[in-house]
Every structure is written in structure tokens, then in C-alpha cells.
Design a protein around this motif. Structure first.
Motif, PDB file in Angstrom:
ATOM      1  N   CYS A  85       0.823  -1.210   0.000  1.00 18.19           N
ATOM      2  CA  CYS A  85       0.000   0.000   0.000  1.00 18.19           C
ATOM      3  C   CYS A  85       0.855   1.257   0.000  1.00 18.19           C
ATOM      4  N   THR A  86       0.369   2.274  -0.685  1.00 21.52           N
ATOM      5  CA  THR A  86       0.822   3.636  -0.437  1.00 21.52           C
ATOM      6  C   THR A  86      -0.160   4.242   0.557  1.00 21.52           C
ATOM      7  N   GLY A  87       0.370   4.889   1.587  1.00 20.44           N
ATOM      8  CA  GLY A  87      -0.551   5.404   2.588  1.00 20.44           C
ATOM      9  C   GLY A  87       0.046   6.492   3.446  1.00 20.44           C
ATOM     10  N   CYS A  88      -0.775   6.966   4.383  1.00 15.20           N
ATOM     11  CA  CYS A  88      -0.324   7.982   5.321  1.00 15.20           C
ATOM     12  C   CYS A  88      -1.194   7.933   6.568  1.00 15.20           C
ATOM     13  N   GLU A  89      -0.696   8.558   7.629  1.00 18.02           N
ATOM     14  CA  GLU A  89      -1.378   8.515   8.924  1.00 18.02           C
ATOM     15  C   GLU A  89      -1.076   9.784   9.716  1.00 18.02           C
ATOM     16  N   VAL A  90      -2.007  10.139  10.572  1.00 20.90           N
ATOM     17  CA  VAL A  90      -1.775  11.118  11.626  1.00 20.90           C
ATOM     18  C   VAL A  90      -2.296  10.492  12.915  1.00 20.90           C
ATOM     19  N   GLY A  91      -1.410  10.319  13.896  1.00 15.29           N
ATOM     20  CA  GLY A  91      -1.796   9.696  15.154  1.00 15.29           C
ATOM     21  C   GLY A  91      -1.686  10.664  16.313  1.00 15.29           C
ATOM     22  N   VAL A  92      -2.580  10.509  17.291  1.00 13.81           N
ATOM     23  CA  VAL A  92      -2.588  11.364  18.482  1.00 13.81           C
ATOM     24  C   VAL A  92      -2.477  10.463  19.709  1.00 13.81           C
ATOM     25  N   TYR A  93      -1.467  10.726  20.549  1.00 14.86           N
ATOM     26  CA  TYR A  93      -1.184   9.870  21.700  1.00 14.86           C
ATOM     27  C   TYR A  93      -0.847  10.726  22.916  1.00 14.86           C
ATOM     28  N   THR A  94      -1.086  10.165  24.102  1.00 18.65           N
ATOM     29  CA  THR A  94      -0.805  10.914  25.325  1.00 18.65           C
ATOM     30  C   THR A  94      -0.241   9.992  26.403  1.00 18.65           C
ATOM     31  N   THR A  95       0.423  10.606  27.374  1.00 15.29           N
ATOM     32  CA  THR A  95       0.854   9.906  28.574  1.00 15.29           C
ATOM     33  C   THR A  95       0.889  10.909  29.712  1.00 15.29           C
ATOM     34  N   GLU A  96       0.634  10.423  30.906  1.00 10.72           N
ATOM     35  CA  GLU A  96       0.738  11.278  32.088  1.00 10.72           C
ATOM     36  C   GLU A  96       2.101  11.158  32.739  1.00 10.72           C
ATOM     37  N   GLU A  97       2.967  10.359  32.159  1.00 16.56           N
ATOM     38  CA  GLU A  97       4.341  10.225  32.641  1.00 16.56           C
ATOM     39  C   GLU A  97       5.189  11.307  31.988  1.00 16.56           C
ATOM     40  N   ILE A  98       5.200  12.475  32.593  1.00 17.38           N
ATOM     41  CA  ILE A  98       5.857  13.613  31.962  1.00 17.38           C
ATOM     42  C   ILE A  98       7.197  13.968  32.580  1.00 17.38           C
ATOM     43  N   GLU A  99       7.629  13.222  33.605  1.00 18.21           N
ATOM     44  CA  GLU A  99       8.936  13.502  34.175  1.00 18.21           C
ATOM     45  C   GLU A  99      10.003  13.081  33.178  1.00 18.21           C
ATOM     46  N   SER A 100      10.854  14.010  32.781  1.00 18.00           N
ATOM     47  CA  SER A 100      11.883  13.734  31.784  1.00 18.00           C
ATOM     48  C   SER A 100      13.253  13.736  32.435  1.00 18.00           C
ATOM     49  N   SER A 101      13.902  12.578  32.417  1.00 21.14           N
ATOM     50  CA  SER A 101      15.243  12.501  32.982  1.00 21.14           C
ATOM     51  C   SER A 101      16.296  12.854  31.942  1.00 21.14           C
ATOM     52  N   THR A 102      15.995  12.597  30.670  1.00 20.64           N
ATOM     53  CA  THR A 102      16.917  12.926  29.584  1.00 20.64           C
ATOM     54  C   THR A 102      16.116  13.450  28.405  1.00 20.64           C
ATOM     55  N   PRO A 103      16.779  14.127  27.461  1.00 17.36           N
ATOM     56  CA  PRO A 103      16.067  14.600  26.271  1.00 17.36           C
ATOM     57  C   PRO A 103      15.464  13.465  25.445  1.00 17.36           C
ATOM     58  N   GLU A 104      15.971  12.240  25.606  1.00 13.04           N
ATOM     59  CA  GLU A 104      15.477  11.111  24.839  1.00 13.04           C
ATOM     60  C   GLU A 104      14.248  10.457  25.464  1.00 13.04           C
ATOM     61  N   THR A 105      13.905  10.846  26.695  1.00 19.28           N
ATOM     62  CA  THR A 105      12.798  10.199  27.397  1.00 19.28           C
ATOM     63  C   THR A 105      11.487  10.242  26.623  1.00 19.28           C
ATOM     64  N   PRO A 106      11.067  11.387  26.070  1.00 20.28           N
ATOM     65  CA  PRO A 106       9.791  11.404  25.336  1.00 20.28           C
ATOM     66  C   PRO A 106       9.758  10.403  24.190  1.00 20.28           C
ATOM     67  N   LYS A 107      10.892  10.215  23.521  1.00 21.75           N
ATOM     68  CA  LYS A 107      10.929   9.326  22.363  1.00 21.75           C
ATOM     69  C   LYS A 107      10.632   7.878  22.741  1.00 21.75           C
ATOM     70  N   TYR A 108      11.149   7.435  23.868  1.00 29.26           N
ATOM     71  CA  TYR A 108      11.036   6.024  24.217  1.00 29.26           C
ATOM     72  C   TYR A 108       9.992   5.745  25.305  1.00 29.26           C
ATOM     73  N   THR A 109       9.184   6.750  25.599  1.00 31.93           N
ATOM     74  CA  THR A 109       8.050   6.558  26.501  1.00 31.93           C
ATOM     75  C   THR A 109       6.947   5.788  25.776  1.00 31.93           C
ATOM     76  N   PHE A 110       6.174   4.998  26.529  1.00 35.78           N
ATOM     77  CA  PHE A 110       5.004   4.353  25.950  1.00 35.78           C
ATOM     78  C   PHE A 110       3.820   5.317  26.030  1.00 35.78           C
ATOM     79  N   TYR A 111       3.110   5.485  24.916  1.00 35.72           N
ATOM     80  CA  TYR A 111       1.968   6.401  24.842  1.00 35.72           C
ATOM     81  C   TYR A 111       0.679   5.629  24.629  1.00 35.72           C
ATOM     82  N   ASN A 112      -0.384   6.138  25.252  1.00 33.06           N
ATOM     83  CA  ASN A 112      -1.719   5.610  25.014  1.00 33.06           C
ATOM     84  C   ASN A 112      -2.357   6.335  23.831  1.00 33.06           C
ATOM     85  N   CYS A 113      -3.182   5.633  23.090  1.00 33.89           N
ATOM     86  CA  CYS A 113      -3.954   6.302  22.053  1.00 33.89           C
ATOM     87  C   CYS A 113      -4.900   7.296  22.710  1.00 33.89           C
TER      88      CYS A 113
END
Length: 304
Positions: free
Chosen positions: A113-141
Motif C-alpha cells: 500500500c501507499t498510505g499515510c497517517e496522523v496519530g494522536v497519543y498521550t501519557t501522564e508520565e511527563i517527568e523527563s530525565s533525559t532529552p530522549e525520554t519522550p521518544k522512548y516513553t510508551f503512549y496511550n492512544c
């Protein structure tokens, strides 16, 4: 994303849920058999969590698809190339209302397939120990309350392939049998945020990624932009050589699909033709579903 690749899910669910499926239905079957086939296809797509827009000839994710329970993690993107998906991604992280938000764009070749997506996700775990934390956090839809009004048009060489518009947590479109390089595709995207504070936070994150003020159109709480060349680092699993090899395979698949289905004008007959004339293509897609199942279950690893 990570969307379950539409071609994988639909084919697998049809086989598993319909049992003998298309095996005993020939193209020349009676009208009664064809009607049964149509019901089977509809059931398979419903179980898979997708709908079909016959006017645009695209698949899309339903609002309450089972994928909504699976959330998102960056590892999904890292695994995409190995599963035949050569897709540009653009994650935008920001904080608003006591949550960390992720709005992500994708466009490219999803195997068949050729395709595209826009996804929206959130988490209440907002404490960031490193700049990379947001990238590897698990998010809920995003919940129903956190869905955003989204619209996009996917273009290839300046011609619109399809458009979508809805208040959603995961607005998608996948055109089966269409082959594209991600660089050939552009998305014209519009997102309406909840209020001015959220809008400002989103826009600030876009600017931090390298989008200029000229590239961002703001009307009230609605933000418009064009996603063409990603501003963020792409998955490390994507390299020029692996992209070339995978896309060569994807093009062969799409060419085979086009050759077999070009004489049919509806999805039901196309799927039956693939099943009958190219069982190896059908089985390859189904086999990949097992890999995707393991990938989606990575959410469970987080709690072990």
C-alpha cells in the motif's frame, strides 16, 4: 502508527474468521455466492478494525478499532522497515494539560500500500530525565476527550491520491496496490488543537524541529503545514541500501497485484483473484501478520 499494516490485517482476518474464506468461491460463482463473499469481506474488515471507502478506493482505520488498545512506542517505527514498510515519520512531542502529547505523521510505502497517517497519543508520565525520554516513553492512544479534528490530503507528484477529514485519534488512508517512494509523497495537514495554549505548545515544537514560521499556517487554534521531507531523525533501521532492497520487493508485489486485479472493478473480486491466481503472494502477506502480532504485543513487555 503504528497502524497494523492494512494489507496484512485484512488478509489475515479474512482467512482466520471466514474459515475456508475464498477457497471455495470462484469468480464465476452465482450471485448468491458472491453476496456471501461480500459479507465475508465486510466481516473481515470489521474485525480487522478497518473500513473501505469505495469512492476513493482506500482503506482507513475505524474509530473504535482494536488497535486503539495498543498505544504507541518508538520501537514500532524502528521495526517498520524489517516488515516491508518504508515510511517517513515525523513525531511532534509537547506538553499540555498535565500530559505529554505526541502527534505523529507518517507517509510512504506500507508493503502493498501507499498510505499515510496522523496519530494522536498521550501519557501522564511527563517527568523527563533525559532529552530522549519522550521518544522512548510508551503512549496511550488518545481518549475520546483528547481526539483532535484532523484533515489531510496525500499527494503524489502534486496529484491528490486521497483525502481524509475527521475528529480522530488515528486518521489514516491506505491505497492497495499503489507503489510510491516516500520522497514522492507530500501530506497537506490541518489539525485543530483544543485551545490557544495547546496550539502554541504544538507550534513551538514544530519550530524546534525546524519548521519555519512561513511553513506554519495558524488560523485560530488550527495549524496547517506540509509534511514532505522529515525534519526529525528517521529510524536507524532505514538505510539507503535496505530501503532500496525493500522497495524493490514492494514494487514487485504491487506490480503483481496490478497485473492480477486490473480487469476487476471492485475490491471483492480483486481479493478473490489474488487468492486464486497468486497464493504465494497471499501467503506472504499472511505470514507477516505473525510478526506484526509480536510487535503489537510489545506493550505487554513494558509491564513484565
Amino acid at each position: 502508527m503504528f497502524s497494523d499494516l492494512i494489507t496484512i490485517i485484512i488478509w489475515r482476518q479474512i482467512r482466520n474468521e471466514i474459515g475456508k474464506g475464498w477457497k471455495d468461491i470462484d469468480i464465476s460463482d452465482s450471485k448468491e455466492d458472491i453476496d456471501i463473499g461480500k459479507d465475508a469481506l465486510d466481516k473481515g474488515m470489521e474485525i480487522a478494525g478497518y473500513g473501505y471507502d469505495s469512492e476513493q478506493d482506500i482503506f482507513y482505520c475505524n474509530m473504535d478499532a482494536w488497535q486503539r488498545n495498543m498505544g504507541y512506542n518508538r520501537l514500532y517505527d524502528e521495526a517498520s522497515a524489517a516488515l516491508g514498510m518504508i515510511v517517513d515519520c515525523e513525531p511532534i512531542y509537547f506538553e499540555y494539560g498535565g500530559k505529554r502529547w505526541l502527534v505523529e505523521f507518517w507517509k510512504g510505502q506500507y508493503d502493498l500500500c501507499t498510505g499515510c497517517e496522523v496519530g494522536v497519543y498521550t501519557t501522564e508520565e511527563i517527568e523527563s530525565s533525559t532529552p530522549e525520554t519522550p521518544k522512548y516513553t510508551f503512549y496511550n492512544c488518545a481518549s475520546n476527550e483528547d481526539r483532535l479534528k484532523i484533515s489531510f490530503s496525500l499527494k503524489k507528484h502534486d496529484e491528490i491520491l486521497f483525502s481524509r477529514n475527521d475528529k480522530h485519534w488515528w486518521l489514516t488512508g491506505f491505497k492497495l496496490g499503489e507503489f510510491s517512494e516516500p520522497s514522492e509523497l507530500t501530506m497537506e495537514i490541518s489539525i485543530t488543537l483544543k485551545d490557544k495554549i495547546m496550539c502554541n505548545a504544538f507550534v513551538e515544537s514544530l519550530k524546534n524541529l525546524g519548521y519555519s514560521e512561513k511553513e506554519i499556517i495558524i488560523t485560530g487554534n488550527t495549524v496547517g503545514l506540509i509534511f514532505d521531507k522529515p525534519r526529525t531523525p528517521q529510524p536507524i533501521t532505514r538505510t539507503p541500501e535496505t530501503d532500496r532492497i525493500t522497495q524493490k520487493k514492494n514494487k514487485l508485489l504491487c506490480d503483481s497485484y496490478e497485473k492480477i486485479t486490473k480487469v476487476y472493478d471492485n475490491l471483492k473480486d480483486k481479493i478473490k483473484a489474488i487468492k486464486k491466481q497468486s497464493p504465494e503472494l497471499y501467503e506472504e502477506i499472511i505470514d507477516k501478520a505473525e510478526l506484526r502480532s509480536y510487535l503489537r504485543n510489545m506493550r505487554n513487555f513494558r509491564d513484565m
